[in-house]
Scaffold this motif. Structure first.
Motif, PDB file in Angstrom:
ATOM      1  N   ALA A 108       0.860  -1.187   0.000  1.00 29.65           N
ATOM      2  CA  ALA A 108       0.000   0.000   0.000  1.00 29.65           C
ATOM      3  C   ALA A 108       0.894   1.234   0.000  1.00 29.65           C
ATOM      4  CB  ALA A 108      -0.923  -0.007   1.209  1.00 29.65           C
ATOM      5  N   THR A 109       0.373   2.339  -0.444  1.00 29.17           N
ATOM      6  CA  THR A 109       1.160   3.565  -0.553  1.00 29.17           C
ATOM      7  C   THR A 109       0.445   4.713   0.146  1.00 29.17           C
ATOM      8  OG1 THR A 109       0.155   4.217  -2.654  1.00 29.17           O
ATOM      9  CG2 THR A 109       2.097   2.800  -2.757  1.00 29.17           C
ATOM     10  N   ILE A 110       1.205   5.726   0.498  1.00 21.95           N
ATOM     11  CA  ILE A 110       0.679   6.973   1.055  1.00 21.95           C
ATOM     12  C   ILE A 110       1.276   8.120   0.249  1.00 21.95           C
ATOM     13  CG2 ILE A 110       0.645   8.512   3.044  1.00 21.95           C
ATOM     14  CD1 ILE A 110       0.594   6.134   4.861  1.00 21.95           C
ATOM     15  N   SER A 111       0.395   8.889  -0.352  1.00 31.41           N
ATOM     16  CA  SER A 111       0.834  10.029  -1.165  1.00 31.41           C
ATOM     17  C   SER A 111      -0.329  11.005  -1.276  1.00 31.41           C
ATOM     18  CB  SER A 111       1.295   9.562  -2.555  1.00 31.41           C
ATOM     19  OG  SER A 111       0.236   8.917  -3.230  1.00 31.41           O
ATOM     20  N   PRO A 112      -0.052  12.242  -1.694  1.00 25.40           N
ATOM     21  CA  PRO A 112      -1.134  13.231  -1.802  1.00 25.40           C
ATOM     22  C   PRO A 112      -2.059  12.929  -2.975  1.00 25.40           C
ATOM     23  CG  PRO A 112       1.029  14.288  -1.646  1.00 25.40           C
ATOM     24  CD  PRO A 112       1.270  12.857  -1.937  1.00 25.40           C
ATOM     25  N   ARG A 113      -3.329  13.238  -2.772  1.00 23.81           N
ATOM     26  CA  ARG A 113      -4.324  13.182  -3.838  1.00 23.81           C
ATOM     27  C   ARG A 113      -5.362  14.273  -3.565  1.00 23.81           C
ATOM     28  NH1 ARG A 113      -7.214   7.856  -6.305  1.00 23.81           N
ATOM     29  NH2 ARG A 113      -5.132   7.779  -7.277  1.00 23.81           N
ATOM     30  N   ASN A 114      -5.461  15.209  -4.489  1.00 20.05           N
ATOM     31  CA  ASN A 114      -6.378  16.339  -4.342  1.00 20.05           C
ATOM     32  C   ASN A 114      -6.110  17.119  -3.058  1.00 20.05           C
ATOM     33  OD1 ASN A 114      -7.712  15.687  -6.767  1.00 20.05           O
ATOM     34  ND2 ASN A 114      -9.099  14.281  -5.692  1.00 20.05           N
ATOM     35  N   GLY A 115      -4.828  17.299  -2.742  1.00 23.50           N
ATOM     36  CA  GLY A 115      -4.452  18.089  -1.586  1.00 23.50           C
ATOM     37  C   GLY A 115      -4.563  17.381  -0.258  1.00 23.50           C
ATOM     38  N   LYS A 116      -4.863  16.094  -0.246  1.00 22.74           N
ATOM     39  CA  LYS A 116      -4.996  15.324   0.988  1.00 22.74           C
ATOM     40  C   LYS A 116      -4.066  14.112   0.923  1.00 22.74           C
ATOM     41  CE  LYS A 116      -8.589  17.526   2.885  1.00 22.74           C
ATOM     42  NZ  LYS A 116      -8.633  18.084   4.256  1.00 22.74           N
ATOM     43  N   LEU A 117      -3.451  13.782   2.061  1.00 28.82           N
ATOM     44  CA  LEU A 117      -2.689  12.537   2.118  1.00 28.82           C
ATOM     45  C   LEU A 117      -3.647  11.368   2.172  1.00 28.82           C
ATOM     46  CD1 LEU A 117       0.205  13.401   4.614  1.00 28.82           C
ATOM     47  CD2 LEU A 117       0.326  13.170   2.134  1.00 28.82           C
ATOM     48  N   CYS A 118      -3.372  10.360   1.338  1.00 27.29           N
ATOM     49  CA  CYS A 118      -4.289   9.221   1.211  1.00 27.29           C
ATOM     50  C   CYS A 118      -3.510   7.920   1.293  1.00 27.29           C
ATOM     51  CB  CYS A 118      -5.064   9.274  -0.114  1.00 27.29           C
ATOM     52  SG  CYS A 118      -6.099  10.730  -0.314  1.00 27.29           S
ATOM     53  N   LEU A 119      -4.144   6.924   1.893  1.00 29.09           N
ATOM     54  CA  LEU A 119      -3.641   5.556   1.888  1.00 29.09           C
ATOM     55  C   LEU A 119      -4.260   4.844   0.702  1.00 29.09           C
ATOM     56  CD1 LEU A 119      -2.212   3.097   3.304  1.00 29.09           C
ATOM     57  CD2 LEU A 119      -4.383   2.727   4.479  1.00 29.09           C
ATOM     58  N   MET A 120      -3.440   4.334  -0.215  1.00 32.99           N
ATOM     59  CA  MET A 120      -3.932   3.759  -1.462  1.00 32.99           C
ATOM     60  C   MET A 120      -3.434   2.320  -1.637  1.00 32.99           C
ATOM     61  SD  MET A 120      -3.549   7.019  -4.047  1.00 32.99           S
ATOM     62  CE  MET A 120      -1.924   7.485  -3.447  1.00 32.99           C
ATOM     63  N   PHE A 121      -4.250   1.524  -2.285  1.00 37.30           N
ATOM     64  CA  PHE A 121      -3.901   0.148  -2.653  1.00 37.30           C
ATOM     65  C   PHE A 121      -4.666  -0.197  -3.919  1.00 37.30           C
ATOM     66  CE2 PHE A 121      -7.466   0.106   0.213  1.00 37.30           C
ATOM     67  CZ  PHE A 121      -8.371  -0.776  -0.365  1.00 37.30           C
ATOM     68  N   ARG A 122      -4.148  -1.189  -4.650  1.00 36.87           N
ATOM     69  CA  ARG A 122      -4.747  -1.565  -5.934  1.00 36.87           C
ATOM     70  C   ARG A 122      -5.358  -2.951  -5.852  1.00 36.87           C
ATOM     71  NH1 ARG A 122      -0.931  -0.950 -10.945  1.00 36.87           N
ATOM     72  NH2 ARG A 122      -1.836   1.144 -11.097  1.00 36.87           N
ATOM     73  N   ASN A 160       6.574  13.340  -4.836  1.00 34.33           N
ATOM     74  CA  ASN A 160       6.867  14.242  -3.731  1.00 34.33           C
ATOM     75  C   ASN A 160       5.763  14.179  -2.687  1.00 34.33           C
ATOM     76  OD1 ASN A 160       9.260  15.170  -4.856  1.00 34.33           O
ATOM     77  ND2 ASN A 160       8.222  16.778  -6.028  1.00 34.33           N
ATOM     78  N   THR A 161       6.141  13.847  -1.468  1.00 40.14           N
ATOM     79  CA  THR A 161       5.182  13.659  -0.380  1.00 40.14           C
ATOM     80  C   THR A 161       5.753  14.256   0.894  1.00 40.14           C
ATOM     81  OG1 THR A 161       4.433  11.598  -1.403  1.00 40.14           O
ATOM     82  CG2 THR A 161       3.812  11.967   0.887  1.00 40.14           C
ATOM     83  N   PRO A 162       4.987  15.025   1.646  1.00 44.40           N
ATOM     84  CA  PRO A 162       5.482  15.569   2.923  1.00 44.40           C
ATOM     85  C   PRO A 162       5.857  14.462   3.901  1.00 44.40           C
ATOM     86  CG  PRO A 162       3.461  16.665   2.239  1.00 44.40           C
ATOM     87  CD  PRO A 162       3.638  15.489   1.334  1.00 44.40           C
TER      88      PRO A 162
END
Length: 389
Positions: free
Chosen positions: A181-195, A335-337
């Motif tokens: 799983a990944t954590i990166s910005p999406r639409n100005g929000k940090l999101c936890l993502m998986f496929r 790029n991710t904070p």
């Protein structure tokens, strides 16, 4: 703002310790052992092993059991006829009418005849030649027990074969989860993502994806609750109930103030112990049964500062879309904070307020990597087109 690319490293000792603490394995099996009695364990495990084993193993076991039952009851029938004297020369089927002799079982000449009668009795074939008589009560008793056991065996085998052909677990094995799983910005929000994806051409209808956080918690009364489950809200574009699951999709969970991962920082992936469980549920359009697939992600399997690569492209020659499953687990850095979502939102809000108040100043933010520490801010003067130094 400090940004980073790539996952945060973990210690080997921590990785080994977390492997044994996984509740849901990567293949979807639950890592919990249920206590059972010896009798219940024998029948349940036997049925489960036959259903889960390959067709070659199951059919081989069935053939062995059938031949064993035929042989055992053939021995019983042969012993009954032998003790009754049906195999004597003047009692054979050719001279029974002449000698006015009535055997226990008609047309019995030896063990081969007993074996054929055992097959006919167990499967109710009834060729019309071999049949028991009322001469021997023990033959009638063994024949009745044989019929009952034959019905039970046939019902059990039919249930196993039907379960193997329609079990949802076979369908769930075609559902794929990304390794990380990944954590990166999406639409100005940090999101936890998986496929998630499906490799079969037949699709699953009314697909729903649910996300759970498994973590030990402590109550106000200082009571430790191990393995508490908290459902995390998942999103996929604008879908609210079910998703159109005809190609691999990336599900995401927004790390906002309503999320229990709102205070998660990159360093917490090396320190905290939790597990994120993913469940896919849907109806198979072929058999109409509900299927379910599960997987989970440990903290060391969450990559901070990555997002998934695109694997769908349009073939101009065929005029159709193609899915490259070889890139299913591929990620690319972004790029991710390097801070928790709460610090990231505080920084963005203060930056906006300062810029609205004076365009000649900006806010430098140095995030902390430990959960609960206060972030540090510093106001610095900048030179823009509207303000001159």
């Amino acid at each position: 703002m400090l940004t980073g690319r790539g996952p945060v490293g973990t210690h080997v000792t921590r990785e080994k310790k977390n492997i044994h603490r996984r509740m849901i394995k990567k293949n979807g099996l639950c890592n919990v052992k249920q206590p059972r009695s010896h009798r219940q364990r024998f029948f349940v495990l036997s049925y489960e092993k036959l259903v889960d084993s390959s067709w070659t193993t199951t059919l081989s076991i069935f053939l062995a059991v059938l031949f064993l039952s035929w042989t055992c009851f053939a021995i019983f029938y042969w012993l009954i006829c032998f003790t009754h004297g049906d195999f004597e020369p003047n009692h054979l089927p050719e001279v029974q009418k002449i000698n006015h002799y009535k055997p226990c079982i008609y047309d019995m000449r030896g063990f081969s005849s007993a074996f054929l009668f055992s097959m006919e009795a167990q499967h109710t074939v009834g060729y019309g030649i071999k049949a028991p008589t009322d001469q021997c009560a023990e033959a009638i008793f063994v024949n009745s027990i044989h019929c009952i056991i034959g019905f039970i065996m046939q019902g059990f085998m039919a249930a196993v074969i039907f379960s193997k052909m329609t079990k949802p677990r076979v369908r769930s094995q075609t559902l794929m989860f990304s390794k990380n799983a990944t954590i990166s910005p999406r639409n100005g929000k940090l999101c936890l993502m998986f496929r998630v994806g499906d490799i079969r051409p037949r699709y699953i209808n009314q697909t729903k994806v649910r996300l759970f956080l498994i973590k030990s918690m402590k109550t106000r009364e200082e009571e430790t609750l191990p393995h508490t489950q908290t459902e995390l809200k998942t999103h996929m574009d604008g879908c609210s109930r079910s998703i159109f699951f005809n190609w691999p999709i990336v599900m995401y969970h927004i790390l906002d103030q309503n999320s229990p991962l709102y205070y998660l920082a990159p360093s917490d992936l090396c320190q905290q112990r939790f597990e994120i469980m993913v469940i896919i549920e849907g109806t198979d359009e072929n058999i109409g049964q509900v299927t379910q697939a599960k997987s989970s992600y440990m903290p060391k399997e969450i990559l901070w500062g990555y997002r998934f690569e695109n694997l769908i492209k349009f073939d101009e020659l065929r005029e159709e879309y193609e899915i490259d499953f070889s890139k299913f687990h591929d990620v690319t850095p972004v790029n991710t904070p390097l801070c928790s979502p709460v610090y990231y939102e505080q920084y963005a809000k203060m930056q906006k307020n300062i810029l609205n108040a004076s365009p000649c100043f900006t806010l430098d933010f140095t995030p902390r990597h430990s959960l609960g520490e206060i972030p540090t801010f510093q106001i610095s003067r900048i030179q823009t087109a509207q303000c001159k130094i």
